[in-house]
Design an enzyme around this catalytic site. Structure first.
Site, PDB file in Angstrom:
ATOM      1  N   ASP A 144     -31.690 -49.688 -62.771  1.00 16.57           N
ATOM      2  CA  ASP A 144     -32.850 -48.826 -62.644  1.00 16.57           C
ATOM      3  C   ASP A 144     -33.686 -48.887 -63.938  1.00 16.57           C
ATOM      4  OD1 ASP A 144     -34.064 -46.511 -60.906  1.00 16.57           O
ATOM      5  OD2 ASP A 144     -33.808 -45.592 -62.866  1.00 16.57           O
ATOM      6  N   ASP A 193     -31.968 -50.309 -50.501  1.00 18.52           N
ATOM      7  CA  ASP A 193     -32.451 -49.466 -51.595  1.00 18.52           C
ATOM      8  C   ASP A 193     -33.704 -48.702 -51.178  1.00 18.52           C
ATOM      9  OD1 ASP A 193     -33.351 -48.434 -54.058  1.00 18.52           O
ATOM     10  OD2 ASP A 193     -32.483 -50.115 -55.153  1.00 18.52           O
ATOM     11  N   HIS A 221     -29.401 -47.840 -53.732  1.00 20.83           N
ATOM     12  CA  HIS A 221     -29.876 -47.946 -55.113  1.00 20.83           C
ATOM     13  C   HIS A 221     -28.743 -47.800 -56.132  1.00 20.83           C
ATOM     14  CE1 HIS A 221     -32.786 -48.001 -58.298  1.00 20.83           C
ATOM     15  NE2 HIS A 221     -32.411 -46.830 -58.761  1.00 20.83           N
TER      16      HIS A 221
END
Length: 373
Positions: A198, A324, A352
């Site tokens: 991320d 995701d 995710h």
């Protein structure tokens, strides 16, 4: 079949639409609940052992005081000193695989020509995403250590159990300072495999520019892989414009008053499961719901300055997460096209947070990447 990106060969990059390394961590959607009982028991065993170790570690840190915390969740050093394989062996993870397949053990890795004690690539440094902390890697830590790797999971400033007010983080440098401290203490000649998730992708990019000679490989896992002159906000803006769920989930914090810029970004817990953990086990979602912290806003605004001679000299790999909802696959594809990595991997059925939803398949990719000659 595998897909290899070359910085000097544009024709290879054009093949990515038809060729890519795929790892199937079981079916998607409801099919993931059809695993055989033995596989479920193995997963539960890993979950319970790793969680118990994480809890014990945090208790020890609290007893010792946070000031002495070196941000490493692993002090295990594998023995042996093997040479790097000269010939590349295509990993079995390039075919579709179910989580009902047995988890590879260290002795099995050696038999396949995969070494877990390479002096250059046996140390993984795991960097969490925005709102997460070192705690999110607990399954990956357990699996990597079980196979003889050394693992360091970092709590960035104001994240995890790092005792700093997130709203007071003023720059990207301040946010990644714990990671900078780690590299400054790293022994001369030692290299690590740097993994970012991320927002952690932007963080490892920043550090790759500073310590490129100490990074053997960089693995972007559902991560922001930016180009020079781009900020994470630039990327997130693209994402939010086409992502209603992200807009619903974001909540800005104005610690300095409503007439001042935001100081942090938080997530609405009512929609966080669908955004970040839509394929993850309920236990991990519960862990995240009580462990996540807000994301400092200033670092998200900062544009990266990346050079070809430093950042560009580090071998990059990208792991796509195909289920995701936070960074949709189209946005991941866009990042990859703008700055092609050496190799692309696709993690089927992963949300995710693949360290929760597909920990074994993710682990196999980590091992495979560590041994690409």
């Amino acid at each position: 079949m595998g897909l290899c990106f070359s910085r000097d060969n544009e024709s290879v990059a054009k093949q990515r639409q038809s060729k890519r390394v795929a790892v199937a961590g079981g079916g998607v959607g409801s099919n993931r609940w059809t695993r055989i009982r033995s596989s479920k028991r193995d997963e539960n065993r890993i979950h319970e052992q790793a969680l118990a170790a994480a809890i014990l570690f945090q208790q020890q840190m609290q007893n010792d005081g946070l000031a002495s915390f070196d941000r490493s969740t692993s002090l295990r050093y594998p023995s042996g000193n093997s040479k790097r394989n000269q010939a590349f062996h295509r990993s079995s993870s390039s075919r579709a695989r179910s989580l009902t397949d047995p988890l590879l053990q260290a002795h099995q890795l050696v038999k396949q020509g995969i070494k877990a004690d390479n002096p250059e690539t046996n140390h993984f440094v795991l960097v969490h995403g925005g709102g997460f902390g070192a705690w999110c890697w607990y399954k990956s830590i357990a699996l990597l250590e079980e196979d003889g790797y050394k693992v360091t999971a970092i709590d960035l400033t104001g994240s995890g159990i790092h005792s700093f007010d997130t709203n007071s983080v003023k720059s990207l440098h301040q946010y990644v300072k714990p990671l900078i401290d780690f590299f400054e203490k790293l022994a001369d000649g030692e290299k690590v495999i740097l993994v970012g998730h991320d927002f952690g992708g932007a963080c490892i990019s920043y550090v790759m520019e500073l310590f490129h000679s100490k990074v053997s490989k960089a693995v972007f896992t559902a991560a922001a892989m930016l180009v020079s002159g781009q900020s994470t906000l630039d990327l997130f803006s693209e994402k939010v414009d086409s992502n209603d769920l992200m807009r619903q989930a974001q909540a800005f914090i104005y610690a300095n008053g409503n007439n001042q810029p935001p100081t942090a970004i938080d997530f609405d817990r009512a929609v966080i499961k669908e955004l970040l953990f839509n394929q993850s086990p309920a236990k991990d979602v519960a862990l995240a719901s009580v462990s996540m912290r807000s994301i400092p806003f200033s670092p998200v605004l900062e544009k990266l300055s990346l050079s070809d001679t430093k950042y560009g000299s580090v071998r990059r790999f990208y792991i796509e997460t195909q289920e995701d909802n936070a960074i949709p696959i189209a946005l991941q594809e866009s990042m990859i096209n703008k700055s092609p990595p050496e190799r692309l991997f696709c993690l089927k059925g992963a949300d995710h947070s693949p360290f929760f939803s597909k920990p074994q398949a993710l682990h196999k990719l980590f091992v495979e990447i560590s041994n690409i000659p």
